[in-house]
Structures are given as C-alpha cells and as structure tokens.
Design a protein around this motif. Structure first.
Motif, PDB file in Angstrom:
ATOM      1  N   THR A  87     -24.043 -20.748 -13.366  1.00  0.00           N
ATOM      2  CA  THR A  87     -24.605 -20.748 -14.720  1.00  0.00           C
ATOM      3  C   THR A  87     -25.820 -19.841 -14.795  1.00  0.00           C
ATOM      4  O   THR A  87     -25.997 -19.081 -15.759  1.00  0.00           O
ATOM      5  CB  THR A  87     -24.989 -22.173 -15.137  1.00  0.00           C
ATOM      6  N   HIS A  90     -24.772 -16.155 -14.627  1.00  0.00           N
ATOM      7  CA  HIS A  90     -24.192 -15.777 -15.917  1.00  0.00           C
ATOM      8  C   HIS A  90     -25.287 -15.581 -16.962  1.00  0.00           C
ATOM      9  O   HIS A  90     -25.248 -14.611 -17.737  1.00  0.00           O
ATOM     10  CB  HIS A  90     -23.217 -16.857 -16.388  1.00  0.00           C
ATOM     11  N   THR A 100     -32.446 -19.514 -19.528  1.00  0.00           N
ATOM     12  CA  THR A 100     -32.406 -20.063 -18.168  1.00  0.00           C
ATOM     13  C   THR A 100     -33.769 -20.633 -17.777  1.00  0.00           C
ATOM     14  O   THR A 100     -33.845 -21.660 -17.100  1.00  0.00           O
ATOM     15  CB  THR A 100     -31.976 -18.992 -17.146  1.00  0.00           C
ATOM     16  N   LEU A 151     -26.590 -23.611 -22.171  1.00  0.00           N
ATOM     17  CA  LEU A 151     -26.864 -22.964 -20.886  1.00  0.00           C
ATOM     18  C   LEU A 151     -28.052 -23.642 -20.201  1.00  0.00           C
ATOM     19  O   LEU A 151     -27.992 -23.973 -19.009  1.00  0.00           O
ATOM     20  CB  LEU A 151     -27.148 -21.482 -21.111  1.00  0.00           C
TER      21      LEU A 151
END
Length: 313
Positions: A87, A90, A100, A151
């Motif tokens: 994750t 990405h 993130t 995310l």
C-alpha cells in the motif's frame, strides 16, 4: 557511549530513514508497486540471512518448528506487513505521499482502537477524546477527498495490526523479519519469475543504478527495523512514542515541499485535527507514565533479600 544516548541515536536513525522513504521509492520507477514489493521481500530475506549467518544465530529456527501457534502468528504478521508495504509503495508511486503520511499519523490512534477491540483494554477519558477527534478528522478528510482516505486507513490498520501481532509473538527484530520474509519469498519469487517470463521485468533492464537500488531495498527495509529494535531496548516507551511522529512529519514534508502535492485548506484542517488528537493522546500518555514513575519511586527499592523483585535467572 551512554546507553540512553545510543538509544536516541538509534531511534533518530530509524525514523529519519523511514521519513525519507518516499524519496527512495520514487527512484525505483518505472518498476510497478508489486514488482518493487517482491524485490523488497526477496532482498530483505537475503540481507537478514547474511546478517544471521555472520552472527551464527540460527538456533531460533529449531525452536519455531515446534511452536505451531507462533508460526501461524508469523503468517498473519507477514500478510499484514506485505499489505502495508504494498500500500505504501503504491501510494508513493501514485503521487499520494501526503495521504501515506496521514496513515502513519493516525496509526497510534488505530493501535489504541485495536487494543479495545481485540485485547478488551479500557480507555481513559483523554484517550476516548483523542479517538473522537481523530474520527472527526477522518470525516473532514473524507469530505475533502470526496471519499474515505482508504489508503491512509489501510496503512494505519495494517501497521497497527502488525504491531499487535508482533507484540504477542515477542520475536527479536532480525529473526522476526527473516521468518516473515521467508513466508513471503515464495509468492514474491513466483511473481518475479512470471514477470521475467513475460519480458515485463524491469530488473536489469533500466540501468545499473536502478538495479542496484532494487537490490538495496532489502537493506533499506532491514536497517531501520534493527535500529528501531536497538532504540526500543534503551529508551523509555514514552520517548519512543514521541519519536515515532518524526517519520510522518518528514514524509509529509516530502509530499508537500519536494513533490508539490496539493494541501488545500480543508485537507490542512483535517491534518490539524489529527495533530490535535495526537497531542491529547501523547500528553495523556506522558502524564500517566510520569505518575507511575513517581509511584514506583515512593515504593522504594525491591526487597532482594526476601526474593521479592528478583530478576529471573
């Protein structure tokens, strides 16, 4: 060197490396996220194998063979860290570094929530307040993004769950990473072989520097974890808890200042609420830690002569 000072050096080293990970993973383009993840797994296994061989520390494998529950836990931990790594890679390659960073900001709050849901822990009022503010932050960010910041939430849940499983397993950093990487290495090698068969692999096809960076993904994964383990063994938990915010602060800086990702007012408001929740959470943790230390000092030294407080042999 003083153990406390060494602990600070280890801690700062670990979080500085994690904080600048976006810069590193951007350099791995044009490799796709899954290919990068597969290389990260394989080269982590190689790096830790060499480290354990140098230390001649393979005895733990014989013990693990007879601990089926531990092996099952390692399998769960491997799956969670693979989801987290994939994750994150990405997110970086999709130009969502800011999101993130949000994931790692809210990870402590998710860990508290997992403690309630899984371990049936009871929260103090300040912790409930922090969770409420954090929930409001997610709501504000949902409005800003037009959808849930999935995310960030996936990063926080996977890493929080990984921490919970690792806490129960109690394996040292290098040994734990070796077994987790070994579990993931078979599908990772299979995927890399499939890419090579389809002539879609980037390894060895872009440049010597790109190939070297893919190989170094193993060291880049293992070294911060080993530094973190060294810090955890030398620093109070409250200090380590404060240091953990260094990594997402640096990641956020990379996203906004280096990669020029947008930070509209609504998104900034959502981040401000997250920081408020973390401030409430951290102040409460420091207050409780200080109170416990004062109570311990009042109780006086352990009665060694009577056997009370004696360290296990």
């Amino acid at each position: 060197m003083n153990p406390l000072r060494l602990g600070y050096l280890y801690g700062f080293g670990a979080y500085l490396l994690w904080g600048f990970f976006p810069l590193y993973f951007k350099l791995l383009r044009p490799s796709g996220p899954v290919e990068i993840l597969a290389h990260r797994v394989v080269w982590s296994l190689v790096f830790v194998s060499l480290l354990l061989a140098a230390l001649r520390n393979w005895g733990f494998l014989r013990e693990l063979r007879h601990r089926r529950s531990t092996m099952a836990g390692i399998g769960v931990a491997a799956l969670l860290i693979a989801v987290n790594w994939g994750t994150y890679i990405h997110g970086v390659n999709a130009d969502r570094v800011v999101e993130t960073a949000l994931g790692y900001f809210i990870t402590p709050l998710v860990s508290v929530l997992l403690g309630v849901a899984v371990l049936r822990e009871r929260l103090r009022p300040a912790q409930w307040a922090a969770l409420a503010v954090g929930t409001l932050a997610v709501a504000v960010l949902t409005v800003d993004y037009g959808h849930l910041p999935y995310l960030a939430l996936l990063l926080a849940v996977s890493f929080g769950g990984y921490g919970l499983v690792k806490k129960r397993l109690g394996l040292p950093a290098a040994e734990g990473l070796f077994v987790e990487s070994a579990v993931l290495a078979v599908p990772a090698l299979g995927y890399l072989g499939w890419l090579a068969w389809r002539a879609e692999a980037t390894f060895g096809q872009v440049s010597a520097g790109h190939t070297a960076l893919l190989v170094l993904a193993g060291a880049a994964t293992a070294i911060p974890l080993l530094l973190f383990a060294g810090a955890a063994n030398r620093l109070p938990l409250s200090v380590l808890g404060l240091l953990q915010y260094l990594a997402p602060v640096l990641q956020l800086g990379c996203g906004v200042l280096v990669f020029h990702e947008p930070m509209p007012p609504a998104r900034l408001a959502g981040f401000a609420l997250v920081w408020l929740a973390l401030a409430v959470f951290t102040v409460d943790a420091l207050r409780v830690t200080g109170r416990r230390r004062r109570e311990t000092r009042k109780e006086g030294p352990p009665l060694i002569a009577s056997g009370i407080g004696r360290a296990p042999s």
